[in-house]
Structure formats: structure tokens, C-alpha cells
Design an enzyme around this catalytic site. Structure first.
Site, PDB file in Angstrom:
ATOM      1  N   ASN A 100       0.651  -1.223   0.134  1.00 37.17           N
ATOM      2  CA  ASN A 100      -0.353  -0.131  -0.700  1.00 37.17           C
ATOM      3  C   ASN A 100       0.918   1.185   0.114  1.00 37.17           C
ATOM      4  O   ASN A 100       1.425   1.601   1.215  1.00 37.17           O
ATOM      5  CB  ASN A 100      -0.954   0.410   1.079  1.00 37.17           C
ATOM      6  CG  ASN A 100      -1.503   1.248   1.644  1.00 37.17           C
ATOM      7  OD1 ASN A 100      -1.898   2.187   0.618  1.00 37.17           O
ATOM      8  ND2 ASN A 100      -2.157   1.645   2.883  1.00 37.17           N
ATOM      9  N   LYS A 106       0.278   4.421  -0.022  1.00 34.57           N
ATOM     10  CA  LYS A 106      -0.745   5.945   0.384  1.00 34.57           C
ATOM     11  C   LYS A 106      -0.015   6.774  -0.641  1.00 34.57           C
ATOM     12  O   LYS A 106       0.217   6.541  -1.619  1.00 34.57           O
ATOM     13  CB  LYS A 106       0.486   5.843   1.387  1.00 34.57           C
ATOM     14  CG  LYS A 106       0.237   4.082   2.447  1.00 34.57           C
ATOM     15  CD  LYS A 106      -0.501   4.416   4.623  1.00 34.57           C
ATOM     16  CE  LYS A 106       0.022   3.013   5.041  1.00 34.57           C
ATOM     17  NZ  LYS A 106       0.210   3.414   6.346  1.00 34.57           N
ATOM     18  N   HIS A 133      -9.029   1.418   5.117  1.00 36.42           N
ATOM     19  CA  HIS A 133      -7.784   1.090   5.741  1.00 36.42           C
ATOM     20  C   HIS A 133      -8.261   2.328   6.506  1.00 36.42           C
ATOM     21  O   HIS A 133      -9.159   3.382   6.754  1.00 36.42           O
ATOM     22  CB  HIS A 133      -7.023   1.933   4.896  1.00 36.42           C
ATOM     23  CG  HIS A 133      -5.891   2.120   5.586  1.00 36.42           C
ATOM     24  ND1 HIS A 133      -5.338   3.094   6.438  1.00 36.42           N
ATOM     25  CD2 HIS A 133      -4.802   0.894   5.291  1.00 36.42           C
ATOM     26  CE1 HIS A 133      -3.975   2.435   6.475  1.00 36.42           C
ATOM     27  NE2 HIS A 133      -3.449   1.450   5.943  1.00 36.42           N
ATOM     28  N   GLU A 146      -6.608   4.734   8.110  1.00 35.89           N
ATOM     29  CA  GLU A 146      -6.869   6.203   7.819  1.00 35.89           C
ATOM     30  C   GLU A 146      -7.339   6.577   7.544  1.00 35.89           C
ATOM     31  O   GLU A 146      -7.857   7.893   7.635  1.00 35.89           O
ATOM     32  CB  GLU A 146      -5.209   6.636   6.539  1.00 35.89           C
ATOM     33  CG  GLU A 146      -3.901   6.123   7.788  1.00 35.89           C
ATOM     34  CD  GLU A 146      -2.635   5.541   6.654  1.00 35.89           C
ATOM     35  OE1 GLU A 146      -2.972   5.562   4.937  1.00 35.89           O
ATOM     36  OE2 GLU A 146      -1.965   5.219   7.441  1.00 35.89           O
ATOM     37  N   GLU A 151      -4.970  -4.844  10.487  1.00 39.80           N
ATOM     38  CA  GLU A 151      -3.909  -3.564  10.275  1.00 39.80           C
ATOM     39  C   GLU A 151      -4.065  -2.556  11.906  1.00 39.80           C
ATOM     40  O   GLU A 151      -4.984  -1.995  12.144  1.00 39.80           O
ATOM     41  CB  GLU A 151      -3.977  -2.546   9.973  1.00 39.80           C
ATOM     42  CG  GLU A 151      -3.544  -3.081   8.080  1.00 39.80           C
ATOM     43  CD  GLU A 151      -2.889  -2.132   7.426  1.00 39.80           C
ATOM     44  OE1 GLU A 151      -2.176  -3.018   6.979  1.00 39.80           O
ATOM     45  OE2 GLU A 151      -3.760  -1.579   6.847  1.00 39.80           O
ATOM     46  N   GLY A 158       2.982   2.253  11.050  1.00 37.40           N
ATOM     47  CA  GLY A 158       3.740   3.352  10.898  1.00 37.40           C
ATOM     48  C   GLY A 158       4.489   4.095  11.665  1.00 37.40           C
ATOM     49  O   GLY A 158       5.045   5.028  12.045  1.00 37.40           O
ATOM     50  N   SER A 213       3.977  -1.876   9.884  1.00 37.52           N
ATOM     51  CA  SER A 213       4.979  -1.997   9.978  1.00 37.52           C
ATOM     52  C   SER A 213       5.764  -3.542  10.140  1.00 37.52           C
ATOM     53  O   SER A 213       6.823  -3.449  11.158  1.00 37.52           O
ATOM     54  CB  SER A 213       5.107  -1.962  11.685  1.00 37.52           C
ATOM     55  OG  SER A 213       4.708  -0.464  12.361  1.00 37.52           O
TER      56      SER A 213
END
Ligand code: 13P
Length: 250
Positions: free
Chosen positions: A9, A11, A95, A97, A167, A173, A213
Site C-alpha cells: 500500500n 499511500k 483502511h 487512515e 491492521e 507507521g 510496520s
């Protein structure tokens, strides 16, 4: 039985030129691999160019999001139909985010799942708990709600084109990853929920991949777990060498 899936991904990263360079390197590096399904999800702006580059190779193309309607007056949005038209086979949906930064609720995510499957594409449904939810011991409730809401109304047949990505939000991250054992515990729990919500064959056949990560130094331990069927990789998918090592997990 469940073919491992390693998905990148990207992003909001990479110009078309940078994306072209990265894909050219990656294509050569992994050309010999046929035991792992490899997918990359560049930004929308690079999809057309990358679709051309990936013609006939063992890397498939995905998108990072879609809108649930096929077409119409939805300024700024992209549908699963248009993603299919440009050469995508997969869409990443829900996701964290998007859930957090763009306030996407479960019922909206469910509509995207349905639209993606209707277009004939594979849907990767992302779910995950925040650190607060984990500390408050709400993790399993939150994951159950996100999973069941995301899959509402889908048939066992449609489930054949669904991948679940666990996730944990606190691992994205941050450099912190769930230990292999922690991830396995959740994946096994999710498979149980799938069994109760859909049926046992579906639960056994559905790939549940891990994200947060994932790096060359932790992928082997994760992939050694029974219920971890692959990885959704953010930062490390932006470097050909690191992503290749993740794809070549041992
Ligand atoms: P990182 O691998 O950068 O933690 O990102 C994970 C992720 O969000 C993949 O979708």
C-alpha cells in the site's frame, strides 16, 4: 490451500516517474516467484502507467480506495468500475487512515465492499483496533463489529473475492508491530468469527493478512503463524529491496 498475498500500500507516495522506477526494479527482482501473490497499490495518478508496465507479469495492480457508486455526480471520486477499466484487480477498503482521517463509517465501507465485488474486483477489507481500544479490552468487540459490518449482505460466493487485513492502528507507521503470537491470536479469532458469520469452508478459505510496520526483519516470524496468510505493507513497500525480501519470506 490459501496462497500467500503480499500487498504493498503505497499511500500518498510516488510521482508517476518515481512509481515507474520502483516498479521496473521490483518486476525484475521478483520475476521468478509464483508461490506468492504480489499486489501493489500506487496512488490513482500512477495507475494507468503502472497497469501498462505490469502487463503479463506476476504483480497485480490494486487501488487504495473507491467510491460506492459506479458513476454520476460525485466530484472528485473514483468508482470500482473505473478502477477496473484502468487495469486494477483489487481495491483496499476501510483502511484505518480512511476511517480516522475521513470519518468513514462501517456502513459506507460495506457499500464500497459491495460495489467492488459487483465490479468483479477483489476487496481487501481492513480492520483494526486503536491502542486505547486494546488497553480498554474492547479489541475483540471492535474487530467483530468492523468485520461483520464490513461483510454484511455478502454471499459465500462473493467471499471468494474477499481478503481480510488485520491492521492494528497502533502498529501502523510506528515501528511497533504486534508480535507474531499477538497477531496469530487475533487472526485465529477472526477466522472463528468468519465461521460463525458465513460458514466453515469460507472461514478456512479466506485469506487474513497482517499489516502494521511489516519489515524484512519481522515478516518471517509473522508468516510462520498458521492463520497469517500474507501482509499489507506500507513504508517497506516503497523500497524495492525491502519489499522483495518481504515477498521472499522464509
Ligand atoms: P506501515 O507498514 O508503514 O506501518 O503501514 C501499514 C499499512 O497501513 C498498510 O496498509
Amino acid at each position: 490451500m490459501r496462497k500467500p498475498l503480499i500487498a504493498g500500500n503505497w499511500k500518498l507516495n510516488k510521482t508517476v516517474t518515481e512509481a515507474t522506477e520502483l516498479v521496473s526494479k521490483l518486476k525484475n527482482a521478483v520475476a521468478d516467484i509464483d508461490t506468492v501473490e504480489i499486489m501493489i497499490a500506487p496512488p490513482f495518478t500512477a495507475l494507468s502507467r503502472i497497469a501498462d508496465l505490469l502487463q503479463g507479469c506476476n504483480i497485480t495492480l490494486g487501488a487504495q480506495n473507491c467510491y460506492p457508486e459506479a458513476c454520476g455526480a460525485f466530484t472528485g471520486e473514483i468508482s470500482a468500475e473505473l478502477l477496473k477499466d484502468v487495469g486494477c484487480q483489487t481495491v483496499i477498503i476501510g483502511h484505518s487512515e480512511r476511517r480516522q482521517l475521513f470519518n468513514e463509517p462501517d456502513n459506507f465501507i460495506n457499500r464500497k465492499m459491495k460495489a467492488t465485488l459487483k465490479a468483479g474486483l477483489t476487496a481487501i477489507l481492513c480492520i483494526g483496533e486503536t491502542l486505547q481500544e486494546r488497553e480498554d479490552e474492547l479489541m475483540f468487540d471492535v474487530l467483530t463489529t468492523q468485520l461483520q459490518a464490513g461483510l454484511t449482505g455478502l454471499t459465500a460466493e462473493q467471499m471468494q473475492k474477499v481478503v481480510i487485513a488485520y491492521e492494528p492502528v497502533w502498529a501502523i507507521g510506528t515501528g511497533k508491530t504486534a508480535s507474531s503470537d499477538e497477531a496469530q491470536e487475533v487472526h485465529s479469532f477472526l477466522r472463528g468469527i468468519l465461521q460463525g458469520t458465513v460458514d466453515q469452508p469460507t472461514a478456512l478459505a479466506t485469506r487474513i493478512i497482517y499489516g502494521g510496520s511489516v519489515k524484512p526483519d519481522n515478516i518471517d516470524g509473522l508468516m510462520a503463524q498458521n492463520d497469517i496468510d500474507g501482509a499489507l505493507v506500507g513504508g517497506a513497500s516503497l523500497k524495492a529491496g525491502e519489499f522483495e525480501r518481504i515477498i521472499r519470506f522464509q
